[in-house]
Scaffold this motif. Sequence first.
Motif, PDB file in Angstrom:
ATOM      1  N   TYR A 113       0.862  -1.140   0.292  1.00 50.58           N
ATOM      2  CA  TYR A 113       0.315  -0.007  -0.380  1.00 50.58           C
ATOM      3  C   TYR A 113       0.479   1.037   0.389  1.00 50.58           C
ATOM      4  O   TYR A 113       1.756   1.347   0.812  1.00 50.58           O
ATOM      5  CB  TYR A 113      -1.047   0.427   1.054  1.00 50.58           C
ATOM      6  CG  TYR A 113      -2.500  -0.648   0.913  1.00 50.58           C
ATOM      7  CD1 TYR A 113      -1.765  -2.215   1.680  1.00 50.58           C
ATOM      8  CD2 TYR A 113      -3.368  -0.418   1.449  1.00 50.58           C
ATOM      9  CE1 TYR A 113      -2.836  -2.889   1.544  1.00 50.58           C
ATOM     10  CE2 TYR A 113      -4.219  -1.547   1.546  1.00 50.58           C
ATOM     11  CZ  TYR A 113      -4.127  -2.929   1.251  1.00 50.58           C
ATOM     12  OH  TYR A 113      -5.235  -3.733   1.504  1.00 50.58           O
TER      13      TYR A 113
ATOM     14  N   GLN B 150       0.475   5.514   0.865  1.00 51.01           N
ATOM     15  CA  GLN B 150      -0.202   6.234   2.307  1.00 51.01           C
ATOM     16  C   GLN B 150      -0.325   7.388   1.600  1.00 51.01           C
ATOM     17  O   GLN B 150       1.332   7.992   2.530  1.00 51.01           O
ATOM     18  CB  GLN B 150      -0.613   6.004   3.658  1.00 51.01           C
ATOM     19  CG  GLN B 150      -1.153   7.082   4.500  1.00 51.01           C
ATOM     20  CD  GLN B 150      -1.198   6.080   6.511  1.00 51.01           C
ATOM     21  OE1 GLN B 150       0.062   5.727   5.957  1.00 51.01           O
ATOM     22  NE2 GLN B 150      -2.064   5.907   6.629  1.00 51.01           N
TER      23      GLN B 150
ATOM     24  N   GLY C 197      -4.417  12.438   2.874  1.00 49.59           N
ATOM     25  CA  GLY C 197      -6.002  12.754   2.633  1.00 49.59           C
ATOM     26  C   GLY C 197      -6.260  11.530   1.984  1.00 49.59           C
ATOM     27  O   GLY C 197      -7.690  11.586   1.171  1.00 49.59           O
ATOM     28  N   MET C 198      -5.455  11.169   1.395  1.00 50.82           N
ATOM     29  CA  MET C 198      -5.421   9.456   0.414  1.00 50.82           C
ATOM     30  C   MET C 198      -5.645   8.740   1.273  1.00 50.82           C
ATOM     31  O   MET C 198      -6.916   7.381   0.069  1.00 50.82           O
ATOM     32  CB  MET C 198      -4.987   9.767  -0.796  1.00 50.82           C
ATOM     33  CG  MET C 198      -4.745  10.623  -1.206  1.00 50.82           C
ATOM     34  SD  MET C 198      -6.212  11.567  -2.436  1.00 50.82           S
ATOM     35  CE  MET C 198      -6.413  10.088  -4.080  1.00 50.82           C
ATOM     36  N   GLY C 199      -5.864   8.173   2.417  1.00 49.13           N
ATOM     37  CA  GLY C 199      -5.632   6.482   3.186  1.00 49.13           C
ATOM     38  C   GLY C 199      -4.657   5.639   2.531  1.00 49.13           C
ATOM     39  O   GLY C 199      -4.042   6.445   1.535  1.00 49.13           O
ATOM     40  N   LEU C 200      -4.844   4.691   2.975  1.00 44.94           N
ATOM     41  CA  LEU C 200      -4.220   3.501   2.262  1.00 44.94           C
ATOM     42  C   LEU C 200      -4.412   2.974   0.933  1.00 44.94           C
ATOM     43  O   LEU C 200      -5.596   2.947   0.245  1.00 44.94           O
ATOM     44  CB  LEU C 200      -4.206   2.934   2.987  1.00 44.94           C
ATOM     45  CG  LEU C 200      -2.967   2.361   4.631  1.00 44.94           C
ATOM     46  CD1 LEU C 200      -3.697   1.292   5.611  1.00 44.94           C
ATOM     47  CD2 LEU C 200      -2.136   2.455   4.138  1.00 44.94           C
TER      48      LEU C 200
END
Lengths: 112, 114
Positions: A35, A37, A40-43
């Motif tokens: 992932y 990270q 503001g976008m998350g994983l």
Amino acid sequence: NAGVTQTPKFQVLKTGQSMTLQCAQDMNHEYMSWYRQDPGMGLRLIHYSVGAGITDQGEVPNGYNVSRSTTEDFPLRLLSAAPSQTSVYFCASSRGTAGELFFGEGSRLTVL
Amino acid sequence: SQKIEQNSEALNIQEGKTATLTCNYTNYSPAYLQWYRQDPGRGPVFLLLIRENEKEKRKERLKVTFDTTLKQSLFHITASQPADSATYLCALAGGRGGGNKLTFGTGTQLKVEL
């Protein structure tokens, strides 16, 4: 048990350089994933693998390659780094596709 | 496309109170939902998993509910402590359209004050 180990923890690259983020797990997990990270976008899922020799794309695979030659290792390759790949990268593993994910401590990559 | 929403504003509560965090999703019918805790500079740590046929699950001071009609999960921490301060992430997978991919929300930051 070490769990999920990621190296390096920090890396600075210049645009166009290549590098490999290493990920190893000692829990004999079949499922491994990468992932990224961003604030503001998350994983967001890059690539994942359900077993040795099997990989598939996630949500944001462009610019990244993976391979899974052993159960333990799942390296992530950046062939030609771009500033948009500046992020924190997490490797994770689980016993099965529906199980809890065990995450590494992350690799912070900066592309200048 | 699938969308998972968590409150982006930090939640500030007093020690001893119950913290309630929300996870809403759209265009998705997940088979299960997970909650994770993430501390600054660290990787996420698994807390709880709840399946689509389960309404509620508890673990010590933690409780998770899963309402597939409302397409919402609530995460409760009772008797909150300053050590509970962290960012909490919900993640969904399985079901129609989910497959092997665990999709995360952006997380909600919880601050527990003395």
